[in-house]
Design a protein around this motif. Sequence first.
Motif, short mmCIF file in Angstrom:
data_model
loop_
_atom_site.label_atom_id
_atom_site.label_comp_id
_atom_site.label_asym_id
_atom_site.label_seq_id
_atom_site.Cartn_x
_atom_site.Cartn_y
_atom_site.Cartn_z
N GLY A 178 0.81 -1.21 0.00
CA GLY A 178 0.00 0.00 0.00
C GLY A 178 0.84 1.26 0.00
O GLY A 178 0.37 2.34 -0.39
N LYS A 179 2.09 1.14 0.42
CA LYS A 179 2.99 2.29 0.42
C LYS A 179 3.27 2.77 -1.00
O LYS A 179 3.67 3.93 -1.20
CB LYS A 179 4.32 1.91 1.08
N TYR A 180 3.08 1.89 -1.98
CA TYR A 180 3.42 2.22 -3.38
C TYR A 180 2.19 2.57 -4.21
O TYR A 180 2.28 2.68 -5.43
CB TYR A 180 4.15 1.04 -4.01
N GLY A 181 1.03 2.71 -3.56
CA GLY A 181 -0.16 3.14 -4.26
C GLY A 181 -1.20 2.05 -4.39
O GLY A 181 -0.94 0.86 -4.15
N LEU A 182 -2.41 2.45 -4.77
CA LEU A 182 -3.56 1.56 -4.82
C LEU A 182 -3.41 0.45 -5.85
O LEU A 182 -3.67 -0.72 -5.57
CB LEU A 182 -4.83 2.37 -5.10
N ILE A 183 -2.99 0.81 -7.08
CA ILE A 183 -2.90 -0.18 -8.15
C ILE A 183 -1.85 -1.23 -7.82
O ILE A 183 -2.07 -2.43 -8.00
CB ILE A 183 -2.59 0.50 -9.50
N ARG A 184 -0.70 -0.80 -7.33
CA ARG A 184 0.36 -1.75 -7.00
C ARG A 184 -0.08 -2.68 -5.87
O ARG A 184 0.27 -3.86 -5.85
CB ARG A 184 1.64 -1.01 -6.65
N ARG A 185 -0.81 -2.13 -4.93
CA ARG A 185 -1.32 -2.99 -3.84
C ARG A 185 -2.30 -4.02 -4.39
O ARG A 185 -2.24 -5.19 -4.01
CB ARG A 185 -2.02 -2.14 -2.78
N ASN A 186 -3.18 -3.60 -5.28
CA ASN A 186 -4.15 -4.53 -5.85
C ASN A 186 -3.47 -5.64 -6.64
O ASN A 186 -3.86 -6.81 -6.55
CB ASN A 186 -5.14 -3.78 -6.75
N VAL A 187 -2.45 -5.28 -7.43
CA VAL A 187 -1.73 -6.30 -8.20
C VAL A 187 -0.98 -7.24 -7.27
O VAL A 187 -0.93 -8.46 -7.51
CB VAL A 187 -0.76 -5.63 -9.20
N ALA A 188 -0.41 -6.71 -6.20
CA ALA A 188 0.29 -7.56 -5.23
C ALA A 188 -0.67 -8.56 -4.60
O ALA A 188 -0.33 -9.74 -4.41
CB ALA A 188 0.94 -6.70 -4.16
N ILE A 189 -1.88 -8.11 -4.28
CA ILE A 189 -2.88 -9.00 -3.72
C ILE A 189 -3.27 -10.08 -4.72
O ILE A 189 -3.46 -11.25 -4.37
CB ILE A 189 -4.13 -8.20 -3.28
N GLU A 190 -3.38 -9.71 -5.99
CA GLU A 190 -3.72 -10.70 -7.02
C GLU A 190 -2.65 -11.79 -7.10
O GLU A 190 -2.96 -12.98 -7.20
CB GLU A 190 -3.88 -10.00 -8.37
N PHE A 191 -1.38 -11.38 -7.05
CA PHE A 191 -0.30 -12.37 -7.07
C PHE A 191 -0.30 -13.22 -5.81
O PHE A 191 0.02 -14.41 -5.85
CB PHE A 191 1.05 -11.68 -7.26
N TYR A 192 -0.67 -12.61 -4.69
CA TYR A 192 -0.73 -13.36 -3.44
C TYR A 192 -1.84 -14.42 -3.51
O TYR A 192 -1.63 -15.56 -3.09
CB TYR A 192 -0.98 -12.40 -2.27
N VAL A 193 -2.99 -14.05 -4.05
CA VAL A 193 -4.09 -15.01 -4.21
C VAL A 193 -3.68 -16.12 -5.17
O VAL A 193 -3.98 -17.31 -4.94
CB VAL A 193 -5.37 -14.30 -4.69
N LEU A 194 -3.01 -15.76 -6.26
CA LEU A 194 -2.54 -16.76 -7.21
C LEU A 194 -1.52 -17.69 -6.55
O LEU A 194 -1.54 -18.91 -6.77
CB LEU A 194 -1.91 -16.07 -8.42
N PHE A 195 -0.64 -17.12 -5.73
CA PHE A 195 0.33 -17.93 -4.99
C PHE A 195 -0.36 -18.93 -4.07
O PHE A 195 0.01 -20.11 -4.02
CB PHE A 195 1.25 -17.01 -4.17
N LYS A 196 -1.39 -18.47 -3.36
CA LYS A 196 -2.13 -19.37 -2.47
C LYS A 196 -2.86 -20.46 -3.23
O LYS A 196 -3.07 -21.56 -2.70
CB LYS A 196 -3.14 -18.58 -1.63
N THR A 197 -3.25 -20.17 -4.46
CA THR A 197 -3.92 -21.18 -5.28
C THR A 197 -2.94 -22.23 -5.78
O THR A 197 -3.28 -23.41 -5.87
CB THR A 197 -4.63 -20.50 -6.46
N CYS A 198 -1.73 -21.80 -6.11
CA CYS A 198 -0.72 -22.73 -6.65
C CYS A 198 0.00 -23.51 -5.56
O CYS A 198 0.50 -24.62 -5.83
CB CYS A 198 0.30 -21.95 -7.49
N LEU A 199 0.09 -22.96 -4.36
CA LEU A 199 0.85 -23.61 -3.29
C LEU A 199 0.36 -25.02 -2.97
O LEU A 199 1.19 -25.94 -2.83
CB LEU A 199 0.83 -22.73 -2.04
N PRO A 200 -0.95 -25.28 -2.84
CA PRO A 200 -1.39 -26.65 -2.59
C PRO A 200 -0.99 -27.63 -3.69
O PRO A 200 -0.69 -28.79 -3.41
CB PRO A 200 -2.92 -26.51 -2.50
N VAL A 201 -0.98 -27.17 -4.94
CA VAL A 201 -0.56 -28.03 -6.05
C VAL A 201 0.91 -28.40 -5.88
O VAL A 201 1.30 -29.56 -6.08
CB VAL A 201 -0.78 -27.32 -7.40
N PHE A 202 1.72 -27.44 -5.47
CA PHE A 202 3.14 -27.71 -5.20
C PHE A 202 3.28 -28.72 -4.07
O PHE A 202 4.09 -29.66 -4.16
CB PHE A 202 3.87 -26.42 -4.87
#
Length: 232
Positions: free
Chosen positions: A70-94
């Motif tokens: 959030g320190k880097y702005g709204l859009i960057r925070r939203n994209v970071a959250i999207e990657f975090y959700v994607l990471f959580k989705t892929c982690l169980p497969v790993f």
Amino acid sequence: MKRFLYKLFFGNPEYNKLIRYSAYQSHRKNFLRIWNNERHHDIGFEKLLRLFLVAVQFIFPGIHVRNFFGKYGLIRRNVAIEFYVLFKTCLPVFFLYSGLYRYKITVIISSYLLLETICYVSSLIFVADMFVKPRSYRRNILMLFLNYMEISLCFAVVYAGLHLLGNAPASIFDYIYFSVVTSTTIGYGDFHPITGLGKLVVCIQAVMVVAFIVLFLNFFGSKVETLHNEEE
């Protein structure tokens, strides 16, 4: 290449608005608003649930990701959250295909991230008034689909790690298959839980997914329809 990737993920720099309050400050303010009944005169179990859904976010990684980026702005925070959700989705497969599901710690981690997802998505319904208007309801539905897949995959780790299925699954994919079939409430019967704990986990997943589909997808579907009508 750097400029291309920036344009691909972040769009125009002017969209990247600065955030006034950190994620910690926002959640603290939301907790106090519910406690003081500033927006709704909720009482009893409703108020307890709303307080719990806001307070419990502090024990999960998501709020820390939002606070840091959030320190880097709204859009960057939203994209970071999207990657975090994607990471959580892929982690169980790993976990499943690397064989790490055999360790109890991976079952605990999967259950922990699963609980975060359930609490967060529940807060989108029961604490919806505390959230700012989403940048895109379609984006929220996309994130919701990833959350749905994460739930199915995390349950697959639980089934595999605790050896809850009978009929001797031949491969790791059989656990994913069983979890997805359970999530769709089809239940072919070629695999089934063999212990009381297994039956309990299946019941929890089935009830959770039904509530997920009926409450959450309908909720966001109505939001998209409203947005579409406003655009017309």
